[in-house]
Scaffold this motif. Structure first.
Motif, PDB file in Angstrom:
ATOM      1  N   ASN A  49       0.876  -1.168   0.000  1.00 42.29           N
ATOM      2  CA  ASN A  49       0.000   0.000   0.000  1.00 42.29           C
ATOM      3  C   ASN A  49       0.913   1.218   0.000  1.00 42.29           C
ATOM      4  OD1 ASN A  49      -1.726   2.116   0.511  1.00 42.29           O
ATOM      5  ND2 ASN A  49      -2.831   1.096   2.151  1.00 42.29           N
ATOM      6  N   THR A 103       0.349   4.263  -0.055  1.00 41.79           N
ATOM      7  CA  THR A 103      -0.133   5.388   0.733  1.00 41.79           C
ATOM      8  C   THR A 103       0.439   5.373   2.150  1.00 41.79           C
ATOM      9  OG1 THR A 103      -2.185   5.347  -0.517  1.00 41.79           O
ATOM     10  CG2 THR A 103      -2.209   6.584   1.545  1.00 41.79           C
ATOM     11  N   SER A 163      -3.855  -4.120   8.535  1.00 41.82           N
ATOM     12  CA  SER A 163      -3.296  -4.969   7.469  1.00 41.82           C
ATOM     13  C   SER A 163      -2.793  -6.290   8.032  1.00 41.82           C
ATOM     14  CB  SER A 163      -2.182  -4.243   6.716  1.00 41.82           C
ATOM     15  OG  SER A 163      -1.031  -4.066   7.506  1.00 41.82           O
ATOM     16  N   LYS A 178      -7.731  -0.136   1.861  1.00 41.77           N
ATOM     17  CA  LYS A 178      -6.577  -0.738   1.189  1.00 41.77           C
ATOM     18  C   LYS A 178      -5.734  -1.549   2.164  1.00 41.77           C
ATOM     19  CE  LYS A 178      -5.991   2.399  -2.669  1.00 41.77           C
ATOM     20  NZ  LYS A 178      -5.095   3.336  -3.353  1.00 41.77           N
ATOM     21  N   CYS A 179      -5.634  -1.083   3.384  1.00 41.14           N
ATOM     22  CA  CYS A 179      -4.879  -1.818   4.407  1.00 41.14           C
ATOM     23  C   CYS A 179      -5.502  -3.202   4.624  1.00 41.14           C
ATOM     24  CB  CYS A 179      -4.874  -1.052   5.725  1.00 41.14           C
ATOM     25  SG  CYS A 179      -4.173   0.599   5.645  1.00 41.14           S
ATOM     26  N   LEU A 205      -5.044  -5.790   1.517  1.00 35.47           N
ATOM     27  CA  LEU A 205      -3.741  -6.226   1.013  1.00 35.47           C
ATOM     28  C   LEU A 205      -3.605  -7.747   0.890  1.00 35.47           C
ATOM     29  CD1 LEU A 205      -0.950  -3.958   2.558  1.00 35.47           C
ATOM     30  CD2 LEU A 205      -1.646  -4.139   0.184  1.00 35.47           C
TER      31      LEU A 205
END
Length: 155
Positions: free
Chosen positions: A35, A37, A68, A135-136, A139
């Motif tokens: 990720n 970011t 994550s 997004k975390c 993954l």
């Protein structure tokens, strides 16, 4: 914070502090996801039965935030629970699970993860309300999806 939210938060923290499924073997086919970011990273392997039909385990290594790391641990736990129940996941089963997970996390809280289907991974439902954290949580699931895609292309 409701009692259920506190329980979910505790599940995420427990899996972050004591993750399940950590440990890759040399030579395993892996997918590495990053990720950009926030810098979270997951490298994941899918281990199949001798016939190559059913997922036997998910192994991974990673670094990053508690979400994550917990998400990867919860995916590995979910796979192990399916094996312990005598089934395991086929490629199609895992693909469907990933699709449902993605849909729920992108719903901004309107579609909760089904506890019957996702077990403790349903604790990640609340992440969908925080777009920056989706997004975390995704993954490890994206890494699994990548490996499934490569497997499909190879056959």
């Amino acid at each position: 914070m409701s009692g259920l939210e506190q329980l979910y938060q505790q599940i995420i923290m427990d899996h972050s502090k004591r993750p399940y499924g950590v440990g890759l073997e040399p030579g395993e086919e892996t997918s590495h996801q990053l990720n950009p970011t926030c810098g979270d990273e997951i490298t994941l392997a899918l281990r199949w039965d001798a016939a190559g039909e059913r997922l036997q385990s998910v192994a991974w290594e990673g670094a990053g935030c508690s979400i994550s790391q917990a998400s990867a641990s919860l995916l590995a736990t979910l796979a192990q629970e399916a094996v312990d129940e005598g089934a395991g996941f086929t490629s199609d089963d895992l693909t469907a699970l990933i699709d449902e997970f993605r849909e729920a996390l992108r719903s901004r809280g309107t579609i909760p993860l089904d506890e019957e289907r996702f077990g403790d991974a349903a604790a990640l439902s609340g992440v969908s309300k925080f777009v920056a954290r989706v997004k975390c949580a995704m993954l490890a699931w994206v890494a699994a999806e990548d490996l499934l895609q490569r497997r499909s292309e190879a056959s």
